[in-house]
Design a protein around this motif. Structure first.
Motif, PDB file in Angstrom:
ATOM      1  N   GLY A 144       0.812  -1.217   0.000  1.00 17.28           N
ATOM      2  CA  GLY A 144       0.000   0.000   0.000  1.00 17.28           C
ATOM      3  C   GLY A 144       0.843   1.264   0.000  1.00 17.28           C
ATOM      4  N   ASP A 145       1.871   1.295   0.840  1.00 13.39           N
ATOM      5  CA  ASP A 145       2.768   2.458   0.876  1.00 13.39           C
ATOM      6  C   ASP A 145       3.486   2.630  -0.457  1.00 13.39           C
ATOM      7  N   ARG A 146       3.948   1.517  -1.013  1.00 13.86           N
ATOM      8  CA  ARG A 146       4.671   1.570  -2.292  1.00 13.86           C
ATOM      9  C   ARG A 146       3.764   2.124  -3.389  1.00 13.86           C
ATOM     10  N   GLU A 147       2.527   1.673  -3.421  1.00 13.65           N
ATOM     11  CA  GLU A 147       1.579   2.184  -4.418  1.00 13.65           C
ATOM     12  C   GLU A 147       1.315   3.677  -4.206  1.00 13.65           C
ATOM     13  N   ASN A 148       1.181   4.085  -2.957  1.00 12.56           N
ATOM     14  CA  ASN A 148       0.994   5.512  -2.666  1.00 12.56           C
ATOM     15  C   ASN A 148       2.155   6.335  -3.213  1.00 12.56           C
ATOM     16  N   MET A 149       3.370   5.859  -2.979  1.00 12.37           N
ATOM     17  CA  MET A 149       4.544   6.642  -3.392  1.00 12.37           C
ATOM     18  C   MET A 149       4.706   6.720  -4.901  1.00 12.37           C
ATOM     19  N   THR A 150       4.052   5.840  -5.641  1.00 13.79           N
ATOM     20  CA  THR A 150       4.106   5.944  -7.109  1.00 13.79           C
ATOM     21  C   THR A 150       3.017   6.876  -7.650  1.00 13.79           C
ATOM     22  N   ASP A 151       2.126   7.325  -6.782  1.00 11.94           N
ATOM     23  CA  ASP A 151       1.017   8.189  -7.179  1.00 11.94           C
ATOM     24  C   ASP A 151       1.391   9.652  -6.914  1.00 11.94           C
ATOM     25  N   TYR A 152       1.417  10.460  -7.944  1.00  9.01           N
ATOM     26  CA  TYR A 152       1.810  11.862  -7.809  1.00  9.01           C
ATOM     27  C   TYR A 152       0.885  12.615  -6.858  1.00  9.01           C
ATOM     28  N   ARG A 153      -0.393  12.213  -6.786  1.00  7.05           N
ATOM     29  CA  ARG A 153      -1.324  12.905  -5.874  1.00  7.05           C
ATOM     30  C   ARG A 153      -0.929  12.675  -4.422  1.00  7.05           C
ATOM     31  N   PHE A 154      -0.495  11.463  -4.083  1.00  7.12           N
ATOM     32  CA  PHE A 154      -0.038  11.197  -2.721  1.00  7.12           C
ATOM     33  C   PHE A 154       1.231  11.997  -2.424  1.00  7.12           C
ATOM     34  N   ARG A 155       2.171  11.989  -3.359  1.00  8.93           N
ATOM     35  CA  ARG A 155       3.414  12.733  -3.137  1.00  8.93           C
ATOM     36  C   ARG A 155       3.131  14.218  -2.939  1.00  8.93           C
ATOM     37  N   GLN A 156       2.203  14.763  -3.713  1.00  7.38           N
ATOM     38  CA  GLN A 156       1.833  16.173  -3.564  1.00  7.38           C
ATOM     39  C   GLN A 156       1.169  16.415  -2.213  1.00  7.38           C
ATOM     40  N   LYS A 157       0.289  15.506  -1.806  1.00  6.35           N
ATOM     41  CA  LYS A 157      -0.391  15.633  -0.520  1.00  6.35           C
ATOM     42  C   LYS A 157       0.622  15.575   0.622  1.00  6.35           C
ATOM     43  N   ALA A 158       1.588  14.678   0.539  1.00  2.49           N
ATOM     44  CA  ALA A 158       2.620  14.575   1.580  1.00  2.49           C
ATOM     45  C   ALA A 158       3.484  15.836   1.610  1.00  2.49           C
ATOM     46  N   ALA A 159       3.872  16.327   0.428  1.00  2.00           N
ATOM     47  CA  ALA A 159       4.678  17.550   0.364  1.00  2.00           C
ATOM     48  C   ALA A 159       3.906  18.735   0.944  1.00  2.00           C
ATOM     49  N   GLN A 160       2.630  18.824   0.611  1.00  2.00           N
ATOM     50  CA  GLN A 160       1.784  19.903   1.137  1.00  2.00           C
ATOM     51  C   GLN A 160       1.682  19.801   2.651  1.00  2.00           C
ATOM     52  N   ALA A 161       1.538  18.588   3.165  1.00  2.00           N
ATOM     53  CA  ALA A 161       1.430  18.389   4.616  1.00  2.00           C
ATOM     54  C   ALA A 161       2.726  18.802   5.317  1.00  2.00           C
ATOM     55  N   ILE A 162       3.858  18.483   4.717  1.00  2.00           N
ATOM     56  CA  ILE A 162       5.148  18.893   5.302  1.00  2.00           C
ATOM     57  C   ILE A 162       5.237  20.415   5.331  1.00  2.00           C
ATOM     58  N   LEU A 163       4.886  21.058   4.225  1.00  2.00           N
ATOM     59  CA  LEU A 163       4.906  22.518   4.169  1.00  2.00           C
ATOM     60  C   LEU A 163       3.969  23.126   5.217  1.00  2.00           C
ATOM     61  N   GLU A 164       2.766  22.598   5.327  1.00  2.00           N
ATOM     62  CA  GLU A 164       1.819  23.122   6.312  1.00  2.00           C
ATOM     63  C   GLU A 164       2.345  22.929   7.736  1.00  2.00           C
ATOM     64  N   GLY A 165       3.002  21.804   7.986  1.00  2.00           N
ATOM     65  CA  GLY A 165       3.599  21.567   9.295  1.00  2.00           C
ATOM     66  C   GLY A 165       4.692  22.586   9.625  1.00  2.00           C
ATOM     67  N   ILE A 166       5.496  22.906   8.617  1.00  2.00           N
ATOM     68  CA  ILE A 166       6.563  23.905   8.814  1.00  2.00           C
ATOM     69  C   ILE A 166       5.940  25.269   9.083  1.00  2.00           C
ATOM     70  N   LEU A 167       4.961  25.649   8.297  1.00  2.00           N
ATOM     71  CA  LEU A 167       4.303  26.948   8.504  1.00  2.00           C
ATOM     72  C   LEU A 167       3.638  27.017   9.880  1.00  2.00           C
ATOM     73  N   SER A 168       3.026  25.932  10.300  1.00  2.00           N
ATOM     74  CA  SER A 168       2.397  25.891  11.617  1.00  2.00           C
ATOM     75  C   SER A 168       3.452  26.017  12.725  1.00  2.00           C
ATOM     76  N   TYR A 169       4.587  25.389  12.527  1.00  2.00           N
ATOM     77  CA  TYR A 169       5.700  25.459  13.488  1.00  2.00           C
ATOM     78  C   TYR A 169       6.129  26.910  13.709  1.00  2.00           C
ATOM     79  N   TYR A 170       6.196  27.680  12.623  1.00  2.00           N
ATOM     80  CA  TYR A 170       6.633  29.073  12.738  1.00  2.00           C
ATOM     81  C   TYR A 170       5.514  30.022  13.166  1.00  2.00           C
ATOM     82  N   ASN A 171       4.271  29.621  12.988  1.00  2.00           N
ATOM     83  CA  ASN A 171       3.160  30.496  13.353  1.00  2.00           C
ATOM     84  C   ASN A 171       2.693  30.320  14.788  1.00  2.00           C
ATOM     85  N   ASP A 172       3.195  29.310  15.495  1.00  2.00           N
ATOM     86  CA  ASP A 172       2.797  29.100  16.901  1.00  2.00           C
ATOM     87  C   ASP A 172       3.514  30.024  17.835  1.00  2.00           C
TER      88      ASP A 172
END
Length: 166
Positions: free
Chosen positions: A138-166
């Motif tokens: 399941g993880d391997r299939e997710n990582m081959t899907d560009y939508r999952f990679r984009q969602k993960a990248a977006q989540a990392i970015l949002e986490g960083i922004l939240s870290y600096y906004n607290d």
């Protein structure tokens, strides 16, 4: 070091290394490693091999010190950023490994160690993110899907922004 010369506060400098793990098939989800100060045994590290001499980092400075207070501060900053990214993974439906997803070291056999990209890194806030497990179908299939990679990248970015906004 360039950012420090430009007087960028060290709290504003991040190191994030994104990987895909390859553990047992049954393991699934993301994990984040930070540098646990208890497993950083060195207090000084030098770039002595001649292979390093061509790099700008060596020319600028070839020995780095890691005092205990620096290790502890780095661990705390990194842990806070990791928590924000995990909350963002949860909001964005990026799977998180259910059993101890935040780790300060790797265990291989009977040995515990901090991954090299974190162990010898002078940037205070540093993470190694395992976005999934390549041995899990399941993880391997997710990582081959560009939508999952984009969602993960977006989540990392949002986490960083939240870290600096607290």
């Amino acid at each position: 070091e360039k950012l420090r010369k430009e007087k960028v506060p060290e709290e504003n400098i991040l190191f994030i290394s994104i990987h895909a793990d390859h553990l047992f098939q049954s393991l699934s989800g993301s994990m984040i490693y930070i540098a646990d100060a208890r497993y950083l045994n060195h207090s000084r590290y030098g770039l002595t091999a001649s292979a390093y001499h061509i790099f700008q980092e060596y020319k600028y400075k070839n020995t780095y010190a890691f005092p205990r207070n620096m290790k502890l501060k780095s661990q705390a900053l990194s842990q806070n950023l990791a928590k924000e990214i995990f909350m963002s993974f949860d909001r964005n439906e990026v799977a998180i490994y259910p059993n101890v997803p935040l780790r300060g070291y790797i265990i291989r056999g009977r040995r515990r160690y901090v991954p090299a990209v974190l162990r010898y890194n002078v940037i205070p806030t540093k993470l190694l993110i395992e976005i999934g497990n390549l041995n899990n179908k399941g993880d391997r299939e997710n990582m081959t899907d560009y939508r999952f990679r984009q969602k993960a990248a977006q989540a990392i970015l949002e986490g960083i922004l939240s870290y600096y906004n607290d």
